[in-house]
Enzyme design. Structure first.
Site, PDB file in Angstrom:
ATOM      1  N   GLU A 254       0.884  -1.169   0.000  1.00  0.00           N
ATOM      2  CA  GLU A 254       0.000   0.000   0.000  1.00  0.00           C
ATOM      3  C   GLU A 254       0.923   1.221   0.000  1.00  0.00           C
ATOM      4  O   GLU A 254       1.576   1.510   1.007  1.00  0.00           O
ATOM      5  CB  GLU A 254      -0.922  -0.039   1.217  1.00  0.00           C
ATOM      6  CG  GLU A 254      -1.826  -1.270   1.173  1.00  0.00           C
ATOM      7  CD  GLU A 254      -2.743  -1.461   2.388  1.00  0.00           C
ATOM      8  OE1 GLU A 254      -3.738  -2.176   2.260  1.00  0.00           O
ATOM      9  OE2 GLU A 254      -2.442  -0.905   3.461  1.00  0.00           O
ATOM     10  N   CYS A 288      -2.338   8.876   3.222  1.00  0.00           N
ATOM     11  CA  CYS A 288      -2.044   8.503   1.829  1.00  0.00           C
ATOM     12  C   CYS A 288      -3.200   8.842   0.912  1.00  0.00           C
ATOM     13  O   CYS A 288      -3.015   9.024  -0.289  1.00  0.00           O
ATOM     14  CB  CYS A 288      -1.748   7.014   1.753  1.00  0.00           C
ATOM     15  SG  CYS A 288      -3.132   6.016   2.346  1.00  0.00           S
TER      16      CYS A 288
HETATM   17  P1  NAD Z   1       8.702   5.087   4.143  1.00  0.00           P
HETATM   18  O1  NAD Z   1       8.553   4.263   2.920  1.00  0.00           O
HETATM   19  O2  NAD Z   1       9.847   6.017   4.245  1.00  0.00           O
HETATM   20  O3  NAD Z   1       8.805   4.148   5.435  1.00  0.00           O
HETATM   21  C1  NAD Z   1       7.826   3.172   5.722  1.00  0.00           C
HETATM   22  C2  NAD Z   1       8.454   2.068   6.544  1.00  0.00           C
HETATM   23  O4  NAD Z   1       9.418   1.393   5.758  1.00  0.00           O
HETATM   24  C3  NAD Z   1       9.193   2.553   7.792  1.00  0.00           C
HETATM   25  O5  NAD Z   1       8.972   1.626   8.822  1.00  0.00           O
HETATM   26  C4  NAD Z   1      10.639   2.549   7.346  1.00  0.00           C
HETATM   27  O6  NAD Z   1      11.552   2.436   8.388  1.00  0.00           O
HETATM   28  C5  NAD Z   1      10.658   1.330   6.447  1.00  0.00           C
HETATM   29  N1  NAD Z   1      11.708   1.305   5.431  1.00  0.00           N
HETATM   30  C6  NAD Z   1      12.260   2.348   4.784  1.00  0.00           C
HETATM   31  N2  NAD Z   1      13.179   1.902   3.883  1.00  0.00           N
HETATM   32  C7  NAD Z   1      13.190   0.547   3.975  1.00  0.00           C
HETATM   33  C8  NAD Z   1      13.925  -0.487   3.323  1.00  0.00           C
HETATM   34  N3  NAD Z   1      14.811  -0.222   2.372  1.00  0.00           N
HETATM   35  N4  NAD Z   1      13.678  -1.772   3.673  1.00  0.00           N
HETATM   36  C9  NAD Z   1      12.759  -2.064   4.625  1.00  0.00           C
HETATM   37  N5  NAD Z   1      12.044  -1.129   5.287  1.00  0.00           N
HETATM   38  C10 NAD Z   1      12.249   0.156   4.962  1.00  0.00           C
HETATM   39  O7  NAD Z   1       7.317   5.842   4.317  1.00  0.00           O
HETATM   40  P2  NAD Z   1       6.933   6.913   5.419  1.00  0.00           P
HETATM   41  O8  NAD Z   1       7.665   8.188   5.149  1.00  0.00           O
HETATM   42  O9  NAD Z   1       7.066   6.271   6.750  1.00  0.00           O
HETATM   43  O10 NAD Z   1       5.361   7.098   5.125  1.00  0.00           O
HETATM   44  C11 NAD Z   1       4.848   7.995   4.188  1.00  0.00           C
HETATM   45  C12 NAD Z   1       4.549   7.301   2.878  1.00  0.00           C
HETATM   46  O11 NAD Z   1       3.670   6.192   3.100  1.00  0.00           O
HETATM   47  C13 NAD Z   1       3.824   8.186   1.883  1.00  0.00           C
HETATM   48  O12 NAD Z   1       4.351   7.953   0.600  1.00  0.00           O
HETATM   49  C14 NAD Z   1       2.380   7.690   1.943  1.00  0.00           C
HETATM   50  O13 NAD Z   1       1.618   7.935   0.800  1.00  0.00           O
HETATM   51  C15 NAD Z   1       2.589   6.231   2.167  1.00  0.00           C
HETATM   52  N6  NAD Z   1       1.396   5.611   2.762  1.00  0.00           N
HETATM   53  C16 NAD Z   1       0.608   4.814   1.990  1.00  0.00           C
HETATM   54  C17 NAD Z   1      -0.552   4.244   2.523  1.00  0.00           C
HETATM   55  C18 NAD Z   1      -1.486   3.356   1.713  1.00  0.00           C
HETATM   56  O14 NAD Z   1      -2.349   2.709   2.310  1.00  0.00           O
HETATM   57  N7  NAD Z   1      -1.371   3.317   0.406  1.00  0.00           N
HETATM   58  C19 NAD Z   1      -0.877   4.474   3.856  1.00  0.00           C
HETATM   59  C20 NAD Z   1      -0.039   5.308   4.606  1.00  0.00           C
HETATM   60  C21 NAD Z   1       1.100   5.872   4.060  1.00  0.00           C
HETATM   61  O1  6OD Z   2      -8.411   2.751   6.286  1.00  0.00           O
HETATM   62  C1  6OD Z   2      -7.538   1.906   6.050  1.00  0.00           C
HETATM   63  O2  6OD Z   2      -7.725   0.692   6.225  1.00  0.00           O
HETATM   64  C2  6OD Z   2      -6.233   2.350   5.544  1.00  0.00           C
HETATM   65  N1  6OD Z   2      -5.364   1.372   5.223  1.00  0.00           N
HETATM   66  C3  6OD Z   2      -5.964   3.665   5.447  1.00  0.00           C
HETATM   67  C4  6OD Z   2      -4.752   4.196   4.946  1.00  0.00           C
HETATM   68  C5  6OD Z   2      -4.497   5.503   5.100  1.00  0.00           C
HETATM   69  C6  6OD Z   2      -3.276   6.063   4.624  1.00  0.00           C
HETATM   70  O3  6OD Z   2      -2.622   6.891   5.207  1.00  0.00           O
END
Ligand code: NAD
Ligand code: 6OD
Length: 486
Positions: A254, A288
């Site tokens: 995600e 997100c």
């Molecule tokens: P990030 O990708 O920097 O980090 C997410 C997690 O991955 C953290 O626990 C981090 O320590 C770990 N991580 C980072 N590099 C890694 C690697 N090489 N190997 C293994 N683990 C690693 O993301 P963030 O800054 O914590 O969160 C923000 C991002 O998450 C935004 O892009 C947002 O859109 C996305 N997001 C998506 C959803 C969704 O449901 N689609 C939900 C929430 C956040």
């Molecule tokens: O509502 C959810 O189940 C979900 N995964 C939300 C994600 C939000 C992103 O920041």
């Protein structure tokens, strides 16, 4: 708030790490916790414990027993509701009311929802006889995927963690969880709840640390894991995919978004502006699903701009515990640097800043925090980087359009494909346009309204696979076909 010490949780016990790092409050920059960072040894111990737990009684529990465990976990979170709120607020700086209503409430709902889903799925009696009177009994059983690595971000820490841990346990897996380095607290608190709810040692493990050359990488490259479920940036998803490729492990991703909202001239403008304001500014734009592109039909463009600017003006930035606070800081000063770089880029790209655009002055107490002004832009070209790249802050670009076809084309002109919102009182158009959005979730006259049984995920850079309800059961189980010649 006092300073906490946050440990890893391995095989049912809290353990120290290879080193420690400080967790800073995004509200004022003060150190709030010392976190034990897991090295290879702790990650290895966690994966080994998870495997042992799977090979033990946990691997033979019935669906009914697992559903009962999930409900007990939900009950225990409810009993310690305010502890979870306090921990989430300490890590993120988000307003207390939001942590209560969204983050922690959803953690409870996640466990209850997947207890219901797994109970209804009939995994224990998945039996089909072969057609055609053939003398064989043919059936399939849903086995757990195995040891699942769960890697989650900082924006909705407990919600997103439990969204994955609940179905993983419902399906009989054992998990090794790596929360974000920015938000280690609630995953650790959940370990206490797990033990309390009777989850056997080794089924739920937590390793703290960063991504590259730290716990994240050690976990995704560990040969003992059977799959990875990850929420975070698209670039990180790509790195994790490369890390697990040699071992050919399944992934559920995600990822990021650059979500569009489309406001038609026939929309109920008050409701649309209200919903837009939530979708742009909720959690300081760090969801997100947040809208960063707003396409408005030309006859109502000026009204929507004025309405949204007025809403932004009403936001109150401040300490999370203050009852008037609507908007917290960004997660960290480092993340603010990224957001500020986009604010500068927007100016270079010719944006008219309608409101915001900088760092607010909230007084000396909060000067060390990661504050940024809610910001709206007009006049950006659709090709501008600020219109194409995910900022993940309280920002949006407003752009006019003339015809439905233009709006659909512009909204879909992105490498992401997570969510979209369509605002119109013409429901036929609402269905039509929503169905043409190349996204995982399209809302009509609402935003982030969730039924936990629905498929959740994204297309393109926004992810791989779907979780939610039965879709989660598909990822967290593997069917084994048994065919018995009679
Ligand atoms: P990030 O990708 O920097 O980090 C997410 C997690 O991955 C953290 O626990 C981090 O320590 C770990 N991580 C980072 N590099 C890694 C690697 N090489 N190997 C293994 N683990 C690693 O993301 P963030 O800054 O914590 O969160 C923000 C991002 O998450 C935004 O892009 C947002 O859109 C996305 N997001 C998506 C959803 C969704 O449901 N689609 C939900 C929430 C956040
Ligand atoms: O509502 C959810 O189940 C979900 N995964 C939300 C994600 C939000 C992103 O920041």
């Amino acid at each position: 708030m006092g300073q906490a010490e946050i440990m890893n949780f391995v095989d049912g016990a809290f353990v120290t790490g290879a080193s420690t790092f400080d967790k800073l409050s995004p509200v004022d920059g003060q150190v709030t916790a010392t976190v034990h960072e897991a090295g290879r040894a702790e990650v290895d111990a966690a994966v080994t414990a998870a495997r042992r737990a799977l090979d033990g009684p946990w691997g033979r529990t019935s669906v009914a027993d697992r559903a009962r465990v999930l409900r007990r976990i939900a009950d225990r979170i409810e009993e310690r509701f305010e502890d979870f709120v306090e921990a989430e607020v300490r890590d993120t700086g988000k307003p207390v009311a939001q942590a209560r209503q969204l983050d922690v409430a959803r953690a409870v709902a996640n466990f209850r929802s997947f207890a219901d889903t797994v109970s209804a799925a009939g995994l224990d009696s998945y039996l089909t006889e072969l057609p055609g009177g053939r003398r064989a009994l043919n059936y399939a059983i849903a086995q757990p995927l195995g040891v699942v690595a769960v890697i989650v971000p900082w924006n909705l820490p407990l919600l997103l963690l439990t969204w994955k841990v609940a179905p993983a346990l419902a399906c009989g897996n054992a998990v090794v969880v790596k929360p974000s380095e920015e938000t280690p607290s609630t995953a650790t608190l959940l370990a206490e709840v797990m033990a309390d709810a009777g989850v056997p040692a080794g089924v739920y493990n937590v390793v703290h640390g960063f991504g590259p050359s730290s716990a994240g990488e050690f976990l995704t490259t560990h040969e003992g894991i059977d799959g990875v479920t990850f929420t975070g940036e698209s670039g990180t998803g790509s790195a994790i995919m490369r890390a697990v490729a040699p071992a050919v492990r399944p992934v559920s991703f995600e990822l990021g978004g650059k979500n569009a909202a489309i406001v038609f001239a026939d929309a109920d403008l008050d409701k649309a502006v209200d919903g837009l304001s939530r979708s742009v500014f909720a959690n300081t734009g760090q969801v997100c699903l947040c809208t960063e592109r707003v396409y408005v039909q030309r006859p109502v463009y000026d009204d929507v701009v004025a309405g949204l600017v007025a809403k932004a003006r009403q936001l109150r930035l401040g300490r999370p515990e203050h009852p008037d606070t609507t908007t917290g800081p960004l997660i960290s000063v480092a993340h603010r640097e990224k957001v500020l770089s986009y604010l500068a880029l927007a100016r270079d790209e010719g944006a008219e800043t309608l409101i915001g655009g900088g760092v607010p002055d909230l007084g000396p107490d909060l000067a060390g925090g990661a504050w940024v002004e809610p910001t709206l832009w007009a006049g950006l070209d659709h090709g501008a980087r600020t219109v194409r790249e995910e900022v993940f802050g309280p920002v949006a670009a407003l752009m006019p359009f003339d015809h439905e076809e233009d709006a659909v084309r512009l909204a879909n002109d992105t490498r992401y494909g997570l969510a979209a919102a369509v605002w119109t009182q013409n429901l036929e158009r609402g269905h039509r346009v929503a169905q043409r959005m190349r996204v995982g979730m399209a809302w009509v006259n609402t935003w982030f309204l969730r039924d936990l049984r629905s498929p959740f995920g994204g297309v393109g850079l926004s992810g791989i696979g779907r979780e939610g309800g039965q879709h989660s059961l598909h990822f967290y189980t593997q069917p084994t076909n048994v065919c018995v010649q009679l």
